[in-house]
Design an enzyme around this catalytic site. Structure first.
Site, PDB file in Angstrom:
ATOM      1  N   SER A 253       0.818  -1.205   0.000  1.00 26.99           N
ATOM      2  CA  SER A 253       0.000   0.000   0.000  1.00 26.99           C
ATOM      3  C   SER A 253       0.848   1.249   0.000  1.00 26.99           C
ATOM      4  O   SER A 253       1.959   1.271   0.513  1.00 26.99           O
ATOM      5  CB  SER A 253      -0.958  -0.002   1.173  1.00 26.99           C
ATOM      6  OG  SER A 253      -0.341   0.631   2.277  1.00 26.99           O
ATOM      7  N   LYS A 254       0.266   2.254  -0.622  1.00 27.46           N
ATOM      8  CA  LYS A 254       0.901   3.559  -0.708  1.00 27.46           C
ATOM      9  C   LYS A 254       1.249   4.043   0.678  1.00 27.46           C
ATOM     10  O   LYS A 254       2.299   4.561   0.930  1.00 27.46           O
ATOM     11  CB  LYS A 254      -0.153   4.541  -1.248  1.00 27.46           C
ATOM     12  CG  LYS A 254       0.058   4.993  -2.634  1.00 27.46           C
ATOM     13  CD  LYS A 254      -0.514   6.339  -2.923  1.00 27.46           C
ATOM     14  CE  LYS A 254      -1.874   6.331  -3.603  1.00 27.46           C
ATOM     15  NZ  LYS A 254      -2.005   7.238  -4.696  1.00 27.46           N
TER      16      LYS A 254
END
Ligand code: GLU
Length: 492
Positions: A253-254
């Site tokens: 995830s970012k």
């Protein structure tokens, strides 16, 4: 069927991570395999989450990868502008149209009131965040609020009964109970749309036929369908991609700072290898081919090959693929791609000597997995590192410190007086003769020399290759230093 049009719609809220790039790549490929159009749209309506530089990362990534868009910012087609913050008036008009047709309503609830709902109201459906207070205001109340200039948002009026079904190309039919759908905000009080509204309006106005995105949007998709239906617009084909996982349990995830594309490039992964690897994270080709150029993907990609099982981003697999790409390069190509890393390892002066650089490149190419490995492996050419004399001891080479000291003491003066051409081949032949004349094995001369020249346990290239690269003077200096070091350990 209408002409295929796809879009990549990044929000400039951070760097471009692997998941974004995969979505982008698939959108691009779907357009290319069918001779369609690929649109770039910037979804920047969430001004609070705007991150400086994020847009540049998108453009840089597209440029580096060769994923070219046909319409988008700076490449206007007939659907512009392609930056949502420049389309403000459009959304307002459509949101008001929905109010008129009874599919949406003004909501004047204050922040405080909304806050107070968060505690949960037994009477609300479990999934609902808003109690629909304003949905039931009278015409007069609404008119009075508007006249008083009360700030408002526009909310979607969800059906309270029945179900909504949508078809996803990857996940199949998905049906939800309408009573679980929140009256979501379409237009915020600042007049900007929410993502949920803007993406529908824009996908329609930009005539998008295929929407590819992460499966985190699956649960919102029924709401989008209800919007399409309310407007009487054609629903696009949905392709939700399974998440890319870090391991069995965690998503990439970012927010966790996981692999951003540009970081990988910066770490010495090749753009081509990353793209190739990403293409296969969620898509299987028809045959057994594993290596694809972007050009090849542009004709090979198929919707049928999309998979719904989560893919694991396996950095080891990417490394392997990267190494393969490096091995398959021509020497010139490698020299080009590895330039920055060779320069870092060799330093300006050595790097400027094109023949040294080319020879070093040839020595390291076959064994390089990621380009950032290079400086550490060749830095010794610029400067001899400090090392422990333990590395002179090598069972297979039949060397220890004593033998090494003897070898270096013999070779130093010999090479100093040797006048043959200073090439690896010639020096090698001379040293083999010299070893025989001194009743030593070749390895008993060459290993100590290699060690004294590199100060490393492993080096790209053997003793005489290093000599050629270092030149006579530096070679002799390093042999002298090696002998000195060994002597100080052995003889005190
Ligand atoms: N702006 C959304 C994002 O960056 C795009 C989602 C979509 O493709 O519809 O996640």
């Amino acid at each position: 069927m209408s002409q295929v049009r796809t879009r990549f719609a990044p929000s400039p809220t951070g760097y471009m991570h692997i998941g974004n790039l995969r979505t982008c790549l698939y959108e691009y490929l779907i357009a290319r395999v069918s001779g369609g159009t690929f649109v770039l749209r910037i979804e920047d309506t969430d001004q609070e989450r705007f991150v400086e530089g994020a847009m540049d990362a998108v453009f840089n990534t597209l440029k580096l990868t060769g994923i070219g868009f046909d319409e988008g910012p700076g490449k206007e087609g007939d659907c512009g502008p392609y930056i949502q913050s420049q389309r403000r008036d459009i959304y307002k008009k459509y949101a008001e149209e929905l109010v008129k047709t009874g599919h949406a309503y003004y909501c004047f609830c204050t922040k405080e009131r909304l806050e107070s709902l968060k505690g949960g109201d037994e009477n609300l459906g479990a999934a609902l965040n808003y109690d629909r207070h304003c949905r039931y205001l009278s015409e007069e109340e609404i008119a009075a609020n508007l006249a008083a200039g009360k700030p408002y948002v526009i909310r979607q009026k969800m059906p309270t009964e029945g179900t909504t079904t949508f078809i996803d190309l990857v996940y199949g039919d998905i049906t939800v109970d309408n009573k679980t759908l929140d009256d979501q905000v379409l237009l915020k009080s600042d007049g900007l749309p929410t993502y949920n509204f803007a993406n529908v309006v824009d996908d329609h106005l930009m005539r998008i036929t295929h929407v590819v995105r992460g499966n985190e949007y699956l649960s919102s998709t029924p709401k989008y369908n209800l919007l399409y239906e309310a407007f009487g617009w054609e629903i696009p084909t949905y392709i939700h991609c399974p998440p890319i996982m870090k391991d069995q349990h965690q998503k990439l995830s970012k927010r966790n700072g996981d692999a951003s594309f540009l970081d990988l490039v910066d770490k010495g992964y090749l753009v081509e290898a990353i793209l190739n690897y990403i293409a296969l994270l969620g898509w299987s080709p028809r045959g057994n081919q594993e290596f694809f150029t972007l050009k090849e993907l542009e004709s090979e990609f198929s919707l049928e090959g999309l998979s719904k099982s989560p893919a694991i981003f396996d950095i080891e697999k990417l490394k392997w693929m990267n190494g393969e790409y490096i091995r398959r390069m021509s020497p010139e190509e490698f020299l080009g791609k590895a330039g920055r890393w060779l320069r870092e390892g060799l330093g300006e002066k050595l790097y400027a000597d094109a023949s040294v650089t080319a020879k070093v490149a040839a020595l390291v190419q076959q064994r390089t997995v990621i380009l950032s490995d290079i400086p550490g492996r060749i830095g010794f050419l610029r400067e001899l590192p400090e090392y422990d004399t333990e590395i002179y001891c090598h069972k297979k080479m039949k060397t220890d410190r004593e033998i090494s000291l003897k070898a270096l003491r013999l070779c130093g003066p010999y090479l100093e007086s040797w006048r043959g051409p200073w090439t690896s081949q010639d020096i090698y032949a001379a040293l083999c003769d010299f070893a025989a004349a001194n009743e030593m094995k070749n390895s008993q001369l060459l290993w100590p020399l290699r060690t004294a020249l590199s100060g490393m346990e492993v080096s790209p290239g053997g003793a005489t290759e290093l000599m050629e690269l270092l030149g006579r003077e530096e070679t002799l200096a390093r042999i002298g230093k090696g002998a000195e070091l060994l002597a100080s350990v052995l003889e005190g």
